[in-house]
Design a protein around this motif. Sequence first.
Motif, short mmCIF file in Angstrom:
data_model
loop_
_atom_site.label_atom_id
_atom_site.label_comp_id
_atom_site.label_asym_id
_atom_site.label_seq_id
_atom_site.Cartn_x
_atom_site.Cartn_y
_atom_site.Cartn_z
N UNK A 54 10.68 -8.44 -1.91
CA UNK A 54 10.94 -8.07 -0.52
C UNK A 54 11.53 -6.67 -0.46
N UNK A 55 11.07 -5.87 0.49
CA UNK A 55 11.65 -4.54 0.69
C UNK A 55 12.93 -4.66 1.51
N UNK A 56 13.98 -3.94 1.13
CA UNK A 56 15.28 -4.05 1.83
C UNK A 56 15.37 -3.13 3.05
N UNK A 63 0.84 -1.19 0.00
CA UNK A 63 0.00 0.00 0.00
C UNK A 63 0.88 1.25 0.00
N UNK A 64 0.27 2.38 -0.29
CA UNK A 64 0.98 3.65 -0.31
C UNK A 64 1.59 3.94 1.06
N UNK A 65 0.81 3.72 2.12
CA UNK A 65 1.30 3.95 3.48
C UNK A 65 2.46 3.02 3.82
N UNK A 66 2.38 1.77 3.38
CA UNK A 66 3.46 0.81 3.66
C UNK A 66 4.76 1.25 3.00
N UNK A 67 4.67 1.72 1.77
CA UNK A 67 5.87 2.18 1.07
C UNK A 67 6.45 3.43 1.73
N UNK A 79 16.92 -4.26 11.85
CA UNK A 79 15.48 -4.44 12.02
C UNK A 79 15.03 -5.89 11.84
N UNK A 80 15.91 -6.75 11.32
CA UNK A 80 15.53 -8.14 11.10
C UNK A 80 15.49 -8.92 12.42
N UNK A 120 19.26 -3.22 3.36
CA UNK A 120 19.88 -4.55 3.34
C UNK A 120 18.84 -5.58 2.92
N UNK A 121 19.04 -6.17 1.75
CA UNK A 121 18.07 -7.12 1.21
C UNK A 121 18.43 -8.54 1.63
#
Length: 272
Positions: free
Chosen positions: A208-210, A142-146, A215-216, A197-198
Amino acid sequence: MKKTKYFGLILILLLHFCKDQTENSEQNNFIFVKGKNIHLRVQPDQKSKSLGFLQGGNKLEIVSESNDKTKIDEFIGKWIKVKVLSGKLKDNQGFVFSQFTLEKNISPIDLIYKETEITKRNKFLEKLKLDFPEYDEIGLYSFDELINFEIFVNDCKVKRIDTSVGFEQKEELIREFQNLQSNFSEAEFEKMTTCEFLWANYCGGTDILPYPYFSYSNKNSIKQIISSLNIESGDKENCYQTIDNKKYCFHISKTNEKFLIGGLCQMHINQK
């Protein structure tokens, strides 16, 4: 008989061509509303009857537009006749003032990647959320997620402004990375990675977003992978065989003239 057949074929091709041209014309003749509660007017006049409110992110097809500029309050712009393509007023036609739309053929998603000063970028991104509450032409995210993703990554970059992160030489980065096998430090590995970092299961295309390495949730597995590497098998792309005959790549990227590790993935057995 053949002439009739060929004529029919030509007619079909012409119809398809005209259809494609019409679709391309529509696709290349749109604008998006920005802001909230923007009037769709019956006539190109501020005092004209309103057909209702458009919301930021609603897509409009341009029917016609005037070159005459006019002033409404502190705004100078022009009236555009449009057909509404999305939102509560979909399929309605009316007039919208240009100061409340993006430029022709520019979408809100284009603005996410607009170059802005790093320390002001998050404020800019937060405003995008407010300006385009009904934008939904994204797909997987979604726009918010991006936007939230971009904010998270930008926070990482802001924190690194006054720190020395990265290596001048690619070989130096590889050497320091290899030293981690005998003396792994999560903090040191993080300093070797980009803010994007992907971490993918396998090398190749991915949706997948990098995110930044820190954060992982499964960071401990990095240590396990590095400890299993056969360092002598390393190549110039920073890929290694493991003791159990797997192959991992810690891909190197160049950011702001510095070399950093941009991601981790496992090679398929048949990949070279």
